[in-house]
Each structure stands twice: as structure tokens, then as C-alpha cells.
Design a protein around this motif. Structure first.
Motif, mmCIF file in Angstrom:
data_model
loop_
_atom_site.group_PDB
_atom_site.id
_atom_site.type_symbol
_atom_site.label_atom_id
_atom_site.label_comp_id
_atom_site.label_asym_id
_atom_site.label_seq_id
_atom_site.Cartn_x
_atom_site.Cartn_y
_atom_site.Cartn_z
ATOM 1 N N UNK A 125 0.775 -1.235 -0.164
ATOM 2 C CA UNK A 125 -0.059 -0.200 -0.035
ATOM 3 C C UNK A 125 0.708 1.434 0.138
ATOM 4 N N UNK A 126 1.916 0.657 0.521
ATOM 5 C CA UNK A 126 2.807 2.798 0.469
ATOM 6 C C UNK A 126 3.377 2.960 -0.564
ATOM 7 N N UNK A 127 4.336 1.289 -1.059
ATOM 8 C CA UNK A 127 4.821 1.703 -2.714
ATOM 9 C C UNK A 127 3.205 2.338 -3.640
ATOM 10 N N UNK A 128 1.911 2.221 -3.631
ATOM 11 C CA UNK A 128 0.808 2.071 -4.347
ATOM 12 C C UNK A 128 1.165 4.054 -4.195
ATOM 13 N N UNK A 129 0.694 3.830 -2.484
ATOM 14 C CA UNK A 129 0.452 5.327 -3.041
ATOM 15 C C UNK A 129 1.967 6.417 -3.130
ATOM 16 N N UNK A 130 2.355 6.009 -2.950
ATOM 17 C CA UNK A 130 3.855 6.468 -3.563
ATOM 18 C C UNK A 130 3.977 6.902 -5.560
ATOM 19 N N UNK A 131 3.850 5.553 -5.750
ATOM 20 C CA UNK A 131 3.313 5.743 -7.122
ATOM 21 C C UNK A 131 2.158 6.930 -7.488
ATOM 22 N N UNK A 146 1.070 12.729 -9.866
ATOM 23 C CA UNK A 146 0.139 13.853 -8.980
ATOM 24 C C UNK A 146 0.859 15.030 -9.168
ATOM 25 N N UNK A 147 2.131 14.865 -8.761
ATOM 26 C CA UNK A 147 3.040 16.011 -8.391
ATOM 27 C C UNK A 147 3.798 16.223 -9.542
ATOM 28 N N UNK A 148 3.907 14.753 -10.563
ATOM 29 C CA UNK A 148 4.573 15.620 -12.395
ATOM 30 C C UNK A 148 3.555 15.501 -13.394
ATOM 31 N N UNK A 149 2.296 15.750 -13.310
ATOM 32 C CA UNK A 149 0.562 15.355 -13.767
ATOM 33 C C UNK A 149 1.112 16.698 -14.882
ATOM 34 N N UNK A 150 1.376 17.863 -14.715
ATOM 35 C CA UNK A 150 1.508 18.584 -15.700
ATOM 36 C C UNK A 150 3.212 19.015 -16.525
#
Length: 135
Positions: A23-29, A34-38
């Protein structure tokens, strides 16, 4: 309250560290996507990997690890304490059914929870311990 009973438990979950890490790795990705979305073209891939990890990985982590555990029988519930995992409380209201079988000198108690498809099997070595859990 009874004295703790030593038994071998086969529960349908993976070890705690594997579940937490998946779960931690999933939320990290997902956070990285989201940070790199734009700004980056591979943001959708990061979001996809994170969603796949959160949704699909728990199916692969459902396996039966045999653990030596202490079982405490309390009024209305059974508490299973295994090393390196959280104590698991199984209330009698949450059980769909139970079954007992004999395998040589061992007794196997199967507990089927209403919320789970896979039963919990408890291997006991003495008949008095089996009678105490059953009552």
C-alpha cells in the motif's frame, strides 16, 4: 478467561510488512504521478502503476502462512496472537460456521468468517484444547 493455547494457525493473509509496503508503494506512485502530472509525459504511467499496486497487489498477498500462535478464548470471541503480526480477534457473531477434523494425533479446527472467502485453520495437539475453543 482461559489460559493461552499453543497452536499452529493458517490464516489467509500475507505478513504485515508485505501488506504495508504494497500500500505504501502504491500511494507513493500515485503521489509522484500527481506531482508530475503537468510537467512530465510519464505521469499517467506513474498513476497507472500506483492504481494497479493498490487494486491488484492485495490479491497476490492473500496466502496461507503457517504461524505458531497463542490462542486465548474469551466470552464471545477468540483472540489469535502470532509473532510479528497484529492480534486477530474473531468474534463468534462474525462466524458463518466451524468444522473440526482429525489428522492423526492433531485436530484441525476450521473457522469460516462471514466477511472472508478463505477459512482460518487452527491445528491443535490436544483434545482438551479443542473442546475449550469449541465451547
Amino acid at each position: 478467561m482461559s489460559a493461552p493455547i499453543q497452536a499452529t494457525v493458517h490464516a489467509p493473509t500475507a505478513p504485515l510488512w508485505q501488506r504495508v509496503m504494497s500500500y505504501g508503494i502504491g500511494w507513493l506512485f500515485i503521489a509522484a504521478g500527481l506531482v508530475a502530472l503537468n510537467s512530465f509525459p510519464f505521469a499517467n504511467a506513474l498513476l497507472g502503476i500506483g492504481a494497479w499496486t493498490l487494486l491488484i497487489a492485495p490479491f497476490f498477498l492473500r496466502r496461507r502462512n503457517a504461524k505458531s500462535a497463542r490462542i486465548t478464548v474469551l466470552p464471545g470471541r477468540v483472540v489469535i496472537r502470532a509473532p510479528r503480526s497484529f492480534p486477530r480477534t474473531v468474534p463468534t457473531r462474525a462466524l458463518r460456521g466451524a468444522s473440526v477434523s482429525r489428522a492423526g494425533e492433531r485436530f484441525v479446527l476450521w473457522l469460516q468468517e462471514k466477511s472472508s472467502d478463505a477459512p482460518i485453520s487452527i491445528e491443535l495437539t490436544s483434545e482438551p484444547a479443542l473442546k475449550e475453543i469449541r465451547k
